[in-house]
Design a protein around this motif. Sequence first.
Motif, short mmCIF file in Angstrom:
data_model
loop_
_atom_site.label_atom_id
_atom_site.label_comp_id
_atom_site.label_asym_id
_atom_site.label_seq_id
_atom_site.Cartn_x
_atom_site.Cartn_y
_atom_site.Cartn_z
N ASP A 231 0.81 -1.23 0.00
CA ASP A 231 0.00 0.00 0.00
C ASP A 231 0.84 1.27 0.00
O ASP A 231 0.27 2.37 -0.05
CB ASP A 231 -0.88 0.05 1.26
CG ASP A 231 -1.96 -1.01 1.27
OD1 ASP A 231 -2.13 -1.67 0.24
OD2 ASP A 231 -2.62 -1.17 2.32
N GLN A 290 -5.69 -8.53 -0.36
CA GLN A 290 -5.14 -7.54 0.58
C GLN A 290 -3.76 -8.02 1.00
O GLN A 290 -3.65 -9.16 1.44
CB GLN A 290 -5.98 -7.47 1.86
CG GLN A 290 -7.32 -6.81 1.72
CD GLN A 290 -7.23 -5.29 1.77
OE1 GLN A 290 -6.18 -4.73 2.09
NE2 GLN A 290 -8.31 -4.63 1.43
N ALA A 294 0.90 -4.52 4.82
CA ALA A 294 0.38 -3.39 4.04
C ALA A 294 1.49 -2.43 3.64
O ALA A 294 1.38 -1.72 2.65
CB ALA A 294 -0.69 -2.67 4.84
#
Length: 326
Positions: A231, A290, A294
Amino acid sequence: MRVFVAGASGAIGTRLVPQLIDRGHEVIGSSTSPESAERVRRLGAKPVLLDLLDAEAVRKAILAMQPDAIVHEATALADAKFTRNFDRTFAQTNRLRIEGTDNLLAAAREAGVERFVAQSFASYRNAREGGPVKTEDDPLDPSPVPSMREGSAAMAHLDRAVTEAGGIVLRYGLFYGAPNDGLIEPVRKRQFPIIGNGGGVSSWIHLDDAAAATVIALEHDGPAIYNIVDDEPAPAREWLPVYAEALGAKPPRHFPRWLARLVAGEAAVMMGTEARGASNAKAKRELGWQPRYASWRQGFRAAYASGAAADERGSQPTARTVQSQT
Ligand SMILES: NC(=O)c1ccc[n+]([C@@H]2O[C@H](COP(=O)([O-])OP(=O)(O)OC[C@H]3O[C@@H](n4cnc5c(N)ncnc54)[C@H](OP(=O)(O)O)[C@@H]3O)[C@@H](O)[C@H]2O)c1
């Protein structure tokens, strides 16, 4: 599904095979040496020896195995020596991305294999203009650094050939999480500097997250291209000190651009100062994937801090040994 993984003994392959088996797939995994085949067997897959550059061997193997899906994870970087000339370092990998992909696709067509997923790369490929983070639809660099032209063309070939055949291209970020990662030693030795203002953006992905995305991609229909990155695309001036800290190394040195160009070449300067990062929004949206890590901020520490690399080596008997520094 019966899944054939080309390159099952490599950094990503060894993470992918166990996840595919956990998901209930039957896995046949290729490598090029008996030692690697043994590694594949210990992971629970059926090993086969196969050179992807041998078209007839690939054809025969796929026709004999009749897989439902093919995953192309073959590269040739284990013993690569990184020099100023990236195209020389990546020469064999470039062949695997062009000829290897074409051989697998031709065999898949003949054998009626309907699912095809292939490894590509997300970082350092986008046009060096506009914002810092790019999607799969944004233009690629129209004038790559000269020493990276063949590599850029090889990746573009793979992206095009696979999607034209209806397959899925996974543009992974920079892998991390392997105890033998080629970046560890240069960062430990302070041989990997922040160049200029350190504004070149990289996109990272933990190997386990890359493997998880690959398992999910196999259950989706192509054609499609997905960035499989975390991310937080980040400039070198942010991620490099965190990487060094996770290893317990001293902070990175700073080099002006002219010095870095002299010592490391134009490609290093581009990556450290101008590169753009990649967005994972499409993969999250369409694949429902996902990343567990992250951000590299937690991931580097989890992978490398307080001897985690050594621990991981102990728990990953199938991972490559430290001798394969790149
Ligand atoms: N996105 C990224 O950042 C990225 C991508 C790729 C690699 N890397 C890095 O590069 C380093 C080395 O990668 P790696 O450990 O995966 O090793 P590698 O040498 O790149 O090998 C990968 C896989 O491809 C197979 N292979 C090699 N040549 C082949 C051929 N002619 N035909 C069919 N298969 C062939 C290998 O088999 P054998 O085991 O028999 O050689 C292995 O299974 C690692 O640190 C890795 O993280 C990074």
